[in-house]
Design a protein around this motif. Sequence first.
Motif, PDB file in Angstrom:
ATOM      1  N   THR A 128      12.217 -13.555 -15.173  1.00  0.00           N
ATOM      2  CA  THR A 128      11.107 -12.060 -15.317  1.00  0.00           C
ATOM      3  C   THR A 128      11.270 -11.118 -15.305  1.00  0.00           C
ATOM      4  OG1 THR A 128      10.077 -13.978 -14.462  1.00  0.00           O
ATOM      5  CG2 THR A 128       9.211 -11.684 -14.488  1.00  0.00           C
ATOM      6  N   MET A 129      12.688 -10.721 -13.807  1.00  0.00           N
ATOM      7  CA  MET A 129      13.440  -8.898 -13.841  1.00  0.00           C
ATOM      8  C   MET A 129      14.413  -8.866 -14.581  1.00  0.00           C
ATOM      9  SD  MET A 129      14.626  -9.760  -9.658  1.00  0.00           S
ATOM     10  CE  MET A 129      14.748 -11.720  -9.747  1.00  0.00           C
ATOM     11  N   ASP A 155      11.171   2.049  -0.018  1.00  0.00           N
ATOM     12  CA  ASP A 155      11.740   1.282   0.840  1.00  0.00           C
ATOM     13  C   ASP A 155      13.707   1.614   1.170  1.00  0.00           C
ATOM     14  OD1 ASP A 155      12.028  -0.430  -1.253  1.00  0.00           O
ATOM     15  OD2 ASP A 155      12.361  -2.305  -1.114  1.00  0.00           O
ATOM     16  N   ALA A 199       6.795  -0.670  -3.868  1.00  0.00           N
ATOM     17  CA  ALA A 199       8.160  -0.323  -3.926  1.00  0.00           C
ATOM     18  C   ALA A 199       8.103  -0.825  -1.947  1.00  0.00           C
ATOM     19  CB  ALA A 199       7.776   1.082  -3.360  1.00  0.00           C
ATOM     20  N   TYR A 200       8.592  -2.513  -2.220  1.00  0.00           N
ATOM     21  CA  TYR A 200       8.720  -3.521  -1.450  1.00  0.00           C
ATOM     22  C   TYR A 200      10.258  -4.353  -2.002  1.00  0.00           C
ATOM     23  CZ  TYR A 200       4.583  -1.543   1.191  1.00  0.00           C
ATOM     24  OH  TYR A 200       3.598  -0.450   1.934  1.00  0.00           O
ATOM     25  N   GLU A 210      16.435  -1.320  -9.217  1.00  0.00           N
ATOM     26  CA  GLU A 210      16.108  -1.886  -8.711  1.00  0.00           C
ATOM     27  C   GLU A 210      14.465  -2.149  -8.752  1.00  0.00           C
ATOM     28  OE1 GLU A 210      17.396  -4.577  -6.421  1.00  0.00           O
ATOM     29  OE2 GLU A 210      15.523  -4.750  -5.623  1.00  0.00           O
ATOM     30  N   HIS A 244      13.249  -4.276 -11.729  1.00  0.00           N
ATOM     31  CA  HIS A 244      13.503  -6.204 -11.225  1.00  0.00           C
ATOM     32  C   HIS A 244      11.692  -6.563 -10.776  1.00  0.00           C
ATOM     33  CE1 HIS A 244      17.525  -5.952 -11.387  1.00  0.00           C
ATOM     34  NE2 HIS A 244      17.120  -5.847 -12.589  1.00  0.00           N
ATOM     35  N   ARG A 254       7.622   2.567   7.411  1.00  0.00           N
ATOM     36  CA  ARG A 254       6.329   3.327   6.494  1.00  0.00           C
ATOM     37  C   ARG A 254       5.011   3.558   7.281  1.00  0.00           C
ATOM     38  NH1 ARG A 254       8.018   1.417   1.100  1.00  0.00           N
ATOM     39  NH2 ARG A 254       8.182  -0.419   2.320  1.00  0.00           N
ATOM     40  N   ARG A 255       4.671   4.537   6.721  1.00  0.00           N
ATOM     41  CA  ARG A 255       3.355   4.661   7.562  1.00  0.00           C
ATOM     42  C   ARG A 255       2.676   4.784   6.495  1.00  0.00           C
ATOM     43  NH1 ARG A 255       4.827   1.594  10.972  1.00  0.00           N
ATOM     44  NH2 ARG A 255       5.421   1.733  12.590  1.00  0.00           N
ATOM     45  N   MET A 256       1.245   4.420   6.441  1.00  0.00           N
ATOM     46  CA  MET A 256       0.158   5.436   5.634  1.00  0.00           C
ATOM     47  C   MET A 256       0.239   6.860   5.603  1.00  0.00           C
ATOM     48  SD  MET A 256      -0.170   2.631   3.481  1.00  0.00           S
ATOM     49  CE  MET A 256      -1.306   3.903   2.580  1.00  0.00           C
ATOM     50  N   ARG A 292       8.358  -6.501 -12.860  1.00  0.00           N
ATOM     51  CA  ARG A 292       8.757  -7.510 -14.270  1.00  0.00           C
ATOM     52  C   ARG A 292       8.087  -8.224 -12.858  1.00  0.00           C
ATOM     53  NH1 ARG A 292      12.103  -6.220 -18.696  1.00  0.00           N
ATOM     54  NH2 ARG A 292      13.077  -5.281 -18.217  1.00  0.00           N
ATOM     55  N   ILE A 293       8.678  -8.522 -12.358  1.00  0.00           N
ATOM     56  CA  ILE A 293       7.977  -9.781 -11.533  1.00  0.00           C
ATOM     57  C   ILE A 293       6.315  -9.008 -10.592  1.00  0.00           C
ATOM     58  CG2 ILE A 293       8.333 -10.969  -9.246  1.00  0.00           C
ATOM     59  CD1 ILE A 293      10.559 -11.274  -9.964  1.00  0.00           C
ATOM     60  N   ARG A 345      -4.560  -0.272  -6.608  1.00  0.00           N
ATOM     61  CA  ARG A 345      -3.086   0.020  -6.760  1.00  0.00           C
ATOM     62  C   ARG A 345      -2.396  -1.319  -5.837  1.00  0.00           C
ATOM     63  NH1 ARG A 345      -0.049   5.513  -4.164  1.00  0.00           N
ATOM     64  NH2 ARG A 345      -0.070   4.113  -2.733  1.00  0.00           N
ATOM     65  N   TYR A 404      16.525 -16.491  -5.478  1.00  0.00           N
ATOM     66  CA  TYR A 404      16.515 -16.602  -6.703  1.00  0.00           C
ATOM     67  C   TYR A 404      15.950 -17.754  -7.578  1.00  0.00           C
ATOM     68  CZ  TYR A 404      16.068 -11.237  -5.606  1.00  0.00           C
ATOM     69  OH  TYR A 404      16.423 -10.317  -4.879  1.00  0.00           O
ATOM     70  N   GLU A 444       5.099   4.867  -0.896  1.00  0.00           N
ATOM     71  CA  GLU A 444       7.502   5.834  -0.542  1.00  0.00           C
ATOM     72  C   GLU A 444       8.237   4.797  -1.255  1.00  0.00           C
ATOM     73  OE1 GLU A 444       8.673   7.370   3.180  1.00  0.00           O
ATOM     74  OE2 GLU A 444       6.656   6.737   4.399  1.00  0.00           O
ATOM     75  N   GLY A 467       0.351  -1.315   0.091  1.00  0.00           N
ATOM     76  CA  GLY A 467       0.151  -0.442  -0.389  1.00  0.00           C
ATOM     77  C   GLY A 467       1.148   0.662   0.438  1.00  0.00           C
ATOM     78  N   VAL A 468       1.887   1.784   0.462  1.00  0.00           N
ATOM     79  CA  VAL A 468       2.626   2.572   0.733  1.00  0.00           C
ATOM     80  C   VAL A 468       3.326   3.425  -0.760  1.00  0.00           C
ATOM     81  CG1 VAL A 468       4.750   3.402   2.315  1.00  0.00           C
ATOM     82  CG2 VAL A 468       3.405   1.831   3.038  1.00  0.00           C
ATOM     83  N   ILE A 519      11.558  -8.353  -3.486  1.00  0.00           N
ATOM     84  CA  ILE A 519      10.897  -9.325  -4.017  1.00  0.00           C
ATOM     85  C   ILE A 519       9.717 -10.247  -2.901  1.00  0.00           C
ATOM     86  CG2 ILE A 519      11.372 -10.705  -5.544  1.00  0.00           C
ATOM     87  CD1 ILE A 519      12.127  -8.783  -6.993  1.00  0.00           C
TER      88      ILE A 519
END
Lengths: 388, 160
Positions: free
Chosen positions: B22-23, A41, A367-368, A294, A297, B155-157, A300-301, A363, B15, A39, A36-37, A370
Amino acid sequence: MNIKSMLSPAVTGMKPSGIRKFFDIVSTMPDAISLGVGEPDFVTPWHIRDAGIYSLEKGKTYYTSNSGLLELREEICNYLARRFGVSYAPEGEVVVTVGGSEAIDLCIRALISPGDEVLIPEPSFVCYTPCTQLAGGVPVPIVTKAEDNFKLTPKALKAAITPRTKLLILPFPNNPTGAVMTEDDLRGIADVLRDTNIFVLSDEIYAELTYGMRHFSFAHIKGMKERTILVSGFSKAFAMTGWRLGYACGHKDIISAMTKIHQYAIMSSPTTSQFAAIEAMKNGEADAEEMAAEYDHRRRIILEGIRQIGLSCFEPFGAFYIFPDITVTGMDSEEFCEALLREEKVAVVPGTAFGSSGEGFVRCSYAYSISSINKALERIDRFVSRHK
Amino acid sequence: MEEKILRLLEQDCCYTHAQIATMLGISVEEVDAQIASLFEKGIILKYIALIDWEKTDREFVTAHIELRVTPQRGEGFDKVAERIYQYPEVKSVYLMSGGYDLGVTIEGRTLKEVALFVAEKLAPMEFVLSTKTHFVLKKYKQNGIIFDTPKEDERRMISL
């Protein structure tokens, strides 16, 4: 005393973000996975943090000039010229703001008189509409569609223009769809605007995050620079969200008007952040590129994963979001997000948070890591299989 | 492409080939072939885990030894290094520029074990001029990985 009734109607009329309480639930679920975030990581690269720390050690804790440190403005101009081929004068054509968000607010307030119409392609970032309303302007949404890859088309733009149209928001690369506008796409928009007096707020905060193509700035098109206010910042490109630093570039009369508001509302942007930002502009390009690689990658995943699950999704080439179509489940966006959180503990954001045209989409931020993305994909897969 | 694959594997060798494909936007077959060839050429030596042994009950000490040595006629430092790296106690050997010649990492169960290894095995070698032993007290970062990285996403929402 009924305090609520005494608040400004302009504020009470603003829609609160409906997502807030939804994500309050997420924070109470320890094993929830969030996509959800919005911004990065990544942590701000060390050499940039170090420059901020060094400025503190040196006792640089004063205000800067209202428009920002001259050295930073010079570096911003160098950067924009080097990366995107657009040239601005450090003195007069740049103002350093508290995030790109402040620049958006300043620009709208500097240009909009009551009744002026502001064209806002949707789905898009949540601030354009409330900022327009606070300035007394009239937000006019232009719906962008999945079949157009969520680009703004010249046709849709033309149809939305009236004699009251004052400003077009150009939010590309786009949050939440990940759509980008290529040079050709933007030339089509420029052709529509050429014989009008419509200004353009080009929100290019995600300019460093485009994949397989270089970002093209609207201000780069001949004849468009004068009417364009280019807004960008450090948050997304250099993972500097918490430093709260952005900027706007444009015609000196507009920037000077924006600086006037900035000077009374903010005084000057945070000094420590400005010193860190100088380092980012001078020596941060390699970091920005590495982070973008990064994200690519992950993009695409997640795209491959979402499509394998059986959700249709156009390929986004910018920002760090994908915007899959979830109508195959028979749920609306909010139902989907609530059920996904309840049943599989994965948080994504309903498309409707970004305008009613986001209905039928959600959405997902990538930004996490893999591994988080893969875990979330497994859960979404189970969820969608159950509900198809 | 070779370098891109290597960089991904250096990040995480778990991986799958399908994920790497894919990447990088290439076919799984190409990834299979590239990785096979990287092993073949000895560019990838082995996939191993990076372990923070401090968090386990295992008793062990690590020492960095600075060795000054006399290079051997015709064979330079390589022959010397070979005599040293054959010992299983020796975890790494580097040829160095500067104040000493070989940097050797040794692991043992106790301080005494390591010290004795240096005194009995390394120091008496005919080409070893001097040894200097430094014991490792704490490991902060290895192979680009910081050992005590907070796991929690802070991180916060906010307003999206």
